[in-house]
Design an enzyme around this catalytic site. Sequence first.
Site, PDB file in Angstrom:
ATOM      1  N   GLY A 191       0.798  -1.269  -0.135  1.00 41.79           N
ATOM      2  CA  GLY A 191      -0.023  -0.100   0.017  1.00 41.79           C
ATOM      3  C   GLY A 191       0.857   1.264  -0.057  1.00 41.79           C
ATOM      4  O   GLY A 191       2.118   1.247   0.429  1.00 41.79           O
ATOM      5  N   ARG A 194       0.005   9.217   1.452  1.00 40.14           N
ATOM      6  CA  ARG A 194       0.519  10.538   1.496  1.00 40.14           C
ATOM      7  C   ARG A 194       1.932  10.475   2.410  1.00 40.14           C
ATOM      8  O   ARG A 194       2.748  11.331   2.003  1.00 40.14           O
ATOM      9  CB  ARG A 194      -0.275  11.754   2.425  1.00 40.14           C
ATOM     10  CG  ARG A 194      -0.776  11.305   3.754  1.00 40.14           C
ATOM     11  CD  ARG A 194      -1.243  12.476   4.321  1.00 40.14           C
ATOM     12  NE  ARG A 194      -1.718  12.204   5.787  1.00 40.14           N
ATOM     13  CZ  ARG A 194      -0.918  12.238   6.788  1.00 40.14           C
ATOM     14  NH1 ARG A 194       0.478  12.496   6.433  1.00 40.14           N
ATOM     15  NH2 ARG A 194      -1.240  11.751   8.065  1.00 40.14           N
ATOM     16  N   ASP A 312      -7.363  11.942  12.885  1.00 38.89           N
ATOM     17  CA  ASP A 312      -7.347  11.459  11.483  1.00 38.89           C
ATOM     18  C   ASP A 312      -7.949  10.202  11.542  1.00 38.89           C
ATOM     19  O   ASP A 312      -7.727   9.358  10.730  1.00 38.89           O
ATOM     20  CB  ASP A 312      -6.015  11.373  10.738  1.00 38.89           C
ATOM     21  CG  ASP A 312      -6.195  11.094   9.276  1.00 38.89           C
ATOM     22  OD1 ASP A 312      -7.303  11.726   8.630  1.00 38.89           O
ATOM     23  OD2 ASP A 312      -5.336  11.199   8.567  1.00 38.89           O
TER      24      ASP A 312
END
Length: 486
Positions: A191, A194, A312
């Site tokens: 994967g 950012r 987040d």
Amino acid sequence: MGRGLECECAGGAACPDGAANGTCLTQPGGYCFVAVEEVLDENGYIVLDRSAGCLPPDESGFMQCKSAQVPHQHPKGIECCSDRDLCNQRLSPLLPAPPPGPDDAGPALRPPAAASPAALLAAALCVALLAALGACLLLLRRRRAGKRPPSPPAPRAPPALADASSGSGSGLPLLVQRTVAKQIQMVESVGKGRYGEVWLARWRGEKVAVKVFFTTEEASWFRETEIYQTVLMRHENILGFIAADIKGTGSWTQMLLITDYHENGSLHDYLQTVVLDAHALMTMAYSVVSGLAHLHMDIFGTSGKPAIAHRDIKSKNILVKRDGQCAIADFGLAVRYVAERNEVDIAPNTRVGTRRYMAPEVLAERLDGANFEAFKTADMYSLGLVLWEMCRRCATGDKAQHVEAYALPYHEFVPPDPSFEDMHAVVVAKGIRPPVPARWRASEPLATLAALMAECWHANPPVRLTALRVKKTLARYNTETTVKLV
């Protein structure tokens, strides 16, 4: 519970009150350890670095300290004991191969013969000449360095690693973390994000996840490592931390974060292909809320845990474990509450996180960065959206299964990569929230979760439920359901 061992504490291990050397006290059942490794000094020479300290019982597996009475030798220069106080003062871990003996050494290694005064004078003159030459070279180098732009600062190891005590956080002593990083075998990339890239890797035959940060994301690596090292951070619904390390040279740097590996991947990916039943839905929801409640909890005491806000929360930052429970991950934006000073431990930028999951007060830039509770209520808003994603994938109906296709929150109102303005117009200006289908209100446990998520994403932050309140509500529901089935 008996008293823990008192151990020598020195070198790479953190000692009480920040002292360079001293003693530390293990938890009952813990171990004392001594470790050595070869490191480079400031001149580039290989030297032996010795560290000593305390190891709690829950880390004994990593250190292979399986005997409570007999010191255990390790091939990587680590030795442990638990038979008496300060027992690690007598430990001598295995060292690298010694230099050649006198019979194999050259003339420079043999004892020198007695030197004459003339020879001593000549040697002194040579030393003085070499020193003067070295000073000239150093001065010339500094002058040249002043004519070119300064290099960016090298990544610094976070205090949580540099001062890592065997019993302070959820991680291992610094030496052991470095050893783990050296033993990692990368397998394949699984994967990207950012911050960098996630790899499946192997360590001692076991699968682990290695998060490799971009060089521009040093602050995220630093922060996430620091959060993982927090006292009492370890929890079954928080991603298990193993080690962190920085590798590289002056022109190439690799920042690694090594954690448990969960083959099901993120909740975001999992929900796209899997349809949940009521039991699976409640297992997931309860585990996510339990992890967040532990994160938000402030545990008082000598070895207490500060309250932490994630900032987040989203389905991509939640991993699905093999048993169907979830684990919260990605703490690069997290903040901690320092109770002694009544403040958040970093200068917060309130407009951070993923825009789709940002609370109304964050989008409107009205969040009070000095009030830690404001960060927790923003987490709860995001949690409500994650619960909505889960509920869409829970099937209802006896014969014909009814279930919605997977979708992100607000997918019908904003573009795939919404801007702040897009989200502000929908969430703040219009006060829109994700729609709740009629089938949810007519079927349990969807009706219970629908009521909870509505209170989590309320426009007024103080009105939102706390993670602990949601956890207790789900626990009570599970208990009542079990009783009815019996």
